[in-house]
Design a protein around this motif. Structure first.
Motif, PDB file in Angstrom:
ATOM      1  N   PHE A  71      32.722 -31.544  -8.229  1.00 37.10           N
ATOM      2  CA  PHE A  71      33.195 -31.280  -6.936  1.00 37.10           C
ATOM      3  C   PHE A  71      34.541 -30.832  -6.872  1.00 37.10           C
ATOM      4  CE2 PHE A  71      35.182 -32.581  -2.746  1.00 37.10           C
ATOM      5  CZ  PHE A  71      34.454 -31.804  -2.030  1.00 37.10           C
ATOM      6  N   ALA A  72      35.216 -31.399  -7.621  1.00 33.16           N
ATOM      7  CA  ALA A  72      36.765 -30.909  -7.761  1.00 33.16           C
ATOM      8  C   ALA A  72      36.698 -29.475  -8.335  1.00 33.16           C
ATOM      9  CB  ALA A  72      37.713 -31.972  -8.473  1.00 33.16           C
ATOM     10  N   ARG A  73      36.185 -29.381  -9.365  1.00 29.97           N
ATOM     11  CA  ARG A  73      36.118 -28.091 -10.093  1.00 29.97           C
ATOM     12  C   ARG A  73      35.579 -26.903  -9.154  1.00 29.97           C
ATOM     13  NH1 ARG A  73      34.002 -31.161 -14.471  1.00 29.97           N
ATOM     14  NH2 ARG A  73      32.006 -30.224 -14.112  1.00 29.97           N
ATOM     15  N   GLU A  74      34.425 -27.212  -8.747  1.00 25.82           N
ATOM     16  CA  GLU A  74      33.855 -26.291  -7.653  1.00 25.82           C
ATOM     17  C   GLU A  74      34.739 -25.932  -6.487  1.00 25.82           C
ATOM     18  OE1 GLU A  74      31.447 -24.437  -8.520  1.00 25.82           O
ATOM     19  OE2 GLU A  74      30.653 -25.575 -10.143  1.00 25.82           O
ATOM     20  N   SER A  75      35.544 -26.807  -6.183  1.00 23.90           N
ATOM     21  CA  SER A  75      36.171 -26.701  -4.746  1.00 23.90           C
ATOM     22  C   SER A  75      37.475 -25.847  -5.456  1.00 23.90           C
ATOM     23  CB  SER A  75      36.789 -28.059  -4.274  1.00 23.90           C
ATOM     24  OG  SER A  75      35.704 -28.665  -4.019  1.00 23.90           O
ATOM     25  N   LEU A  76      37.986 -25.745  -6.476  1.00 23.06           N
ATOM     26  CA  LEU A  76      39.095 -24.988  -6.974  1.00 23.06           C
ATOM     27  C   LEU A  76      38.604 -23.567  -7.394  1.00 23.06           C
ATOM     28  CD1 LEU A  76      41.981 -24.865  -8.247  1.00 23.06           C
ATOM     29  CD2 LEU A  76      40.918 -25.574 -10.484  1.00 23.06           C
ATOM     30  N   ILE A  77      37.328 -23.392  -7.692  1.00 25.52           N
ATOM     31  CA  ILE A  77      36.913 -22.203  -7.634  1.00 25.52           C
ATOM     32  C   ILE A  77      36.605 -21.370  -6.484  1.00 25.52           C
ATOM     33  CG2 ILE A  77      34.832 -20.718  -8.616  1.00 25.52           C
ATOM     34  CD1 ILE A  77      34.412 -22.821 -10.812  1.00 25.52           C
ATOM     35  N   PHE A 100      36.783 -35.267  -0.212  1.00 25.94           N
ATOM     36  CA  PHE A 100      36.163 -34.214   0.967  1.00 25.94           C
ATOM     37  C   PHE A 100      37.224 -33.117   0.802  1.00 25.94           C
ATOM     38  CE2 PHE A 100      39.907 -36.900   2.461  1.00 25.94           C
ATOM     39  CZ  PHE A 100      40.701 -36.049   3.126  1.00 25.94           C
ATOM     40  N   LEU A 101      36.666 -31.915   1.327  1.00 26.00           N
ATOM     41  CA  LEU A 101      37.273 -30.573   1.432  1.00 26.00           C
ATOM     42  C   LEU A 101      38.157 -30.608   2.664  1.00 26.00           C
ATOM     43  CD1 LEU A 101      34.690 -27.943   0.374  1.00 26.00           C
ATOM     44  CD2 LEU A 101      36.777 -28.686  -0.931  1.00 26.00           C
ATOM     45  N   VAL A 102      39.392 -29.958   2.662  1.00 25.88           N
ATOM     46  CA  VAL A 102      40.223 -29.405   3.770  1.00 25.88           C
ATOM     47  C   VAL A 102      40.069 -27.957   3.861  1.00 25.88           C
ATOM     48  CG1 VAL A 102      42.356 -29.722   4.703  1.00 25.88           C
ATOM     49  CG2 VAL A 102      41.776 -31.417   3.114  1.00 25.88           C
ATOM     50  N   MET A 103      39.563 -27.677   4.997  1.00 26.53           N
ATOM     51  CA  MET A 103      39.287 -26.123   5.192  1.00 26.53           C
ATOM     52  C   MET A 103      39.673 -25.600   6.329  1.00 26.53           C
ATOM     53  SD  MET A 103      35.189 -26.023   3.949  1.00 26.53           S
ATOM     54  CE  MET A 103      35.240 -24.196   3.949  1.00 26.53           C
ATOM     55  N   GLU A 104      39.823 -24.117   6.505  1.00 22.28           N
ATOM     56  CA  GLU A 104      40.303 -23.608   7.663  1.00 22.28           C
ATOM     57  C   GLU A 104      39.354 -24.140   8.821  1.00 22.28           C
ATOM     58  OE1 GLU A 104      40.435 -19.020   9.444  1.00 22.28           O
ATOM     59  OE2 GLU A 104      39.825 -19.467   7.395  1.00 22.28           O
ATOM     60  N   TYR A 105      39.762 -24.488   9.868  1.00 25.21           N
ATOM     61  CA  TYR A 105      39.043 -24.561  11.004  1.00 25.21           C
ATOM     62  C   TYR A 105      38.692 -23.496  11.942  1.00 25.21           C
ATOM     63  CZ  TYR A 105      37.548 -26.320  15.933  1.00 25.21           C
ATOM     64  OH  TYR A 105      36.944 -26.273  16.963  1.00 25.21           O
ATOM     65  N   VAL A 106      37.716 -23.116  12.141  1.00 22.80           N
ATOM     66  CA  VAL A 106      37.121 -21.836  12.585  1.00 22.80           C
ATOM     67  C   VAL A 106      36.676 -22.363  14.082  1.00 22.80           C
ATOM     68  CG1 VAL A 106      35.664 -19.783  12.866  1.00 22.80           C
ATOM     69  CG2 VAL A 106      36.441 -20.743  10.607  1.00 22.80           C
ATOM     70  N   ASP A 107      37.550 -21.905  15.227  1.00 21.54           N
ATOM     71  CA  ASP A 107      37.137 -22.201  16.471  1.00 21.54           C
ATOM     72  C   ASP A 107      35.939 -21.051  17.015  1.00 21.54           C
ATOM     73  OD1 ASP A 107      37.090 -22.927  19.276  1.00 21.54           O
ATOM     74  OD2 ASP A 107      39.028 -22.365  19.759  1.00 21.54           O
ATOM     75  N   GLY A 108      34.844 -21.364  17.197  1.00 16.54           N
ATOM     76  CA  GLY A 108      33.774 -20.590  17.448  1.00 16.54           C
ATOM     77  C   GLY A 108      32.576 -21.224  17.272  1.00 16.54           C
ATOM     78  N   GLU A 109      31.466 -20.173  17.386  1.00 13.97           N
ATOM     79  CA  GLU A 109      30.261 -20.783  17.146  1.00 13.97           C
ATOM     80  C   GLU A 109      29.418 -20.113  15.962  1.00 13.97           C
ATOM     81  OE1 GLU A 109      28.389 -20.282  20.864  1.00 13.97           O
ATOM     82  OE2 GLU A 109      28.726 -17.992  20.844  1.00 13.97           O
ATOM     83  N   PRO A 110      28.420 -20.748  15.519  1.00 14.94           N
ATOM     84  CA  PRO A 110      27.837 -20.152  14.363  1.00 14.94           C
ATOM     85  C   PRO A 110      26.676 -18.953  14.946  1.00 14.94           C
ATOM     86  CG  PRO A 110      26.586 -22.305  14.979  1.00 14.94           C
ATOM     87  CD  PRO A 110      27.997 -22.274  15.614  1.00 14.94           C
ATOM     88  N   LEU A 111      26.482 -18.020  13.804  1.00 14.33           N
ATOM     89  CA  LEU A 111      25.678 -16.700  14.064  1.00 14.33           C
ATOM     90  C   LEU A 111      24.426 -17.066  14.587  1.00 14.33           C
ATOM     91  CD1 LEU A 111      25.574 -13.601  13.807  1.00 14.33           C
ATOM     92  CD2 LEU A 111      24.515 -13.883  11.531  1.00 14.33           C
ATOM     93  N   ASN A 112      23.713 -18.174  14.490  1.00 11.94           N
ATOM     94  CA  ASN A 112      22.394 -18.616  14.849  1.00 11.94           C
ATOM     95  C   ASN A 112      22.461 -18.801  16.175  1.00 11.94           C
ATOM     96  OD1 ASN A 112      23.594 -20.981  14.756  1.00 11.94           O
ATOM     97  ND2 ASN A 112      22.367 -21.672  13.207  1.00 11.94           N
ATOM     98  N   ALA A 113      23.903 -18.974  16.821  1.00 10.87           N
ATOM     99  CA  ALA A 113      23.640 -18.787  18.528  1.00 10.87           C
ATOM    100  C   ALA A 113      23.685 -17.820  19.025  1.00 10.87           C
ATOM    101  CB  ALA A 113      24.989 -19.538  18.778  1.00 10.87           C
ATOM    102  N   HIS A 114      23.900 -16.432  18.362  1.00  5.13           N
ATOM    103  CA  HIS A 114      23.663 -15.112  18.692  1.00  5.13           C
ATOM    104  C   HIS A 114      22.337 -14.627  18.409  1.00  5.13           C
ATOM    105  CE1 HIS A 114      27.996 -14.792  19.773  1.00  5.13           C
ATOM    106  NE2 HIS A 114      28.377 -15.966  18.837  1.00  5.13           N
ATOM    107  N   VAL A 115      21.575 -14.965  17.376  1.00  6.22           N
ATOM    108  CA  VAL A 115      20.455 -14.178  16.924  1.00  6.22           C
ATOM    109  C   VAL A 115      19.544 -15.076  17.287  1.00  6.22           C
ATOM    110  CG1 VAL A 115      21.499 -13.182  15.153  1.00  6.22           C
ATOM    111  CG2 VAL A 115      20.659 -15.377  14.478  1.00  6.22           C
TER     112      VAL A 115
END
Length: 391
Positions: A71-77, A100-115
């Motif tokens: 998990f740590a290796r794949e996260s680094l990649i 756990f991963l610390v990631m950018e928080y994206v304020d929005g909704e997934p594309l499946n809410a549009h399609v």
């Protein structure tokens, strides 16, 4: 490590750096939380590894150690991917021995809410598809393959309506820790992934083709969310998709050709890489702009102030205006209705006559619900739809 509740709150990470704010969802990978980074003063998304599920009911300590290390290796990649259209990975941390991963928080909704059911306007389809392809190109440059491109892994930002790809590298991690089958979502899996083969960059391109197919037709190329997964995997391997123009009118031939090439069964028959897809989409957008210019030469529809090319930027600004007005005034406010009409007309003048009619149709149905079928706003919206249908 977990610090425990403080005034009803929870803190995780070294020294309780991250305050858990909202539980955003759960999946095969684990739980996702919106959190606040106390050190840098920003919102982040935390993805907790479902270690108990991946390690099994009676986990061997050595297997658990291997899962954590992988998990740590794949996260680094995955963290090496640098693109405005890919959610950034900031860090990898531990909570009570659960990574756990610390990631950018994206304020929005997934594309499946549009399609789904209703096709998207062509300009928006091209814009979002091009951004996804640019994100894939940046990842593939780092030899990172997503392996699970689907609408749920494409987030549309509220601020600017740009997309962000999420969960890069997680499918490869799951592939390495699970032995039953390859990770992925049957509606959007490439034939080789359906055969549990590792796949490569062109597997991502096939999945992008599935997403683009759903954007322009309203449906994935095979089945829907209720379809049997085994039947879906067989269809991806053996069945030819119905050409988009046989399902809906108004799809440009060049866009259909690109989608069908992306959906080729043999990876060697797909575009050579994601950058080739970006280039092809730009050419399609230029054709749409030229078509819009030709329509303006025959006279613009009443109420349109679109001028010049570059409709993608104009449409993005118009969509943003609609969202801001909804946030400020509510969906049924007169300013919002006017802005939605302007967006529909701009869509039509961009060359997407079908998209303009659909936007007016949706507005007419909304106005009918809010004000009644005989209200002037309802009639105006359906009149706009009829104008673009006749065009």
């Amino acid at each position: 490590m977990m610090m425990g509740p403080r005034d009803g709150r929870r803190f995780v990470g070294l020294g309780g750096r991250f305050e858990l704010v909202d539980h955003m969802g759960s999946g095969g990978f684990g739980d996702v939380w919106r959190a606040r980074d106390a050190m840098l003063g920003r919102e982040v998304a935390l993805k907790f590894l479902a270690l108990d599920r991946l390690a099994g009911p009676r986990p061997d300590p050595e297997r658990v150690r291997q899962i954590r290390e992988r998990f740590a290796r794949e996260s680094l990649i995955a963290a090496k991917v640098d693109s405005p259209y890919v959610a950034s990975i900031y860090d990898c941390d531990m909570d009570n021995e659960t990574p756990f991963l610390v990631m950018e928080y994206v304020d929005g909704e997934p594309l499946n809410a549009h399609v789904g059911i209703t096709p998207l306007p062509l300009a928006r389809t091209c814009r979002w598809s091009g951004q996804i392809a640019q994100g894939l190109a940046a990842a593939h440059d780092q030899s990172v393959v997503h392996r699970d491109i689907k609408p749920g892994n494409v987030l549309v930002r509220e601020a600017d309506s740009d997309v962000r790809l999420v969960d890069f590298g997680l499918s490869r991690f799951v592939d390495a820790t699970e032995t039953r089958s390859a990770a992925g979502t049957p509606l959007y899996m490439s034939p080789e992934r359906c055969r549990a083969e590792p796949g490569d960059e062109r597997s991502d391109l096939y999945s992008l083709g599935c997403v683009m197919y759903e954007m322009v037709t309203g449906w994935p190329p095979f089945g829907d969310t209720r379809a049997d997964p085994v039947a879906l995997t067989q269809a991806h391997q053996n069945k030819a998709p119905t050409p988009p123009r046989a399902r809906v009118a108004g799809v440009p031939p060049t866009l259909e050709k690109l989608i069908m090439t992306l959906l080729a069964k043999d990876p060697q028959h797909r575009p050579r890489n994601a950058r080739a897809v970006v280039h092809a989409i730009k050419e399609i957008e230029q054709d749409l702009d030229a078509s819009g210019a030709e329509q303006r030469a025959h006279g613009p529809a009443p109420g349109s102030d679109a001028s010049g090319n570059g409709f993608a930027d104009q449409l993005s600004a118009a969509e943003l205006t609609v969202r801001r007005l909804i946030w400020k005034h509510g969906q049924d406010h007169a300013l919002v209705i006017t802005a939605r009409m302007e967006l529909a007309d701009l869509t039509g003048h961009s060359g997407d006559v079908r998209g303009a009619a659909e936007l007016y149709d949706r507005l007419g149905q909304d106005c009918s619900t809010w004000f009644g079928p005989g209200h002037s706003r309802t009639l105006d919206a359906f009149e706009g739809m009829a104008r673009w249908v006749s065009a």
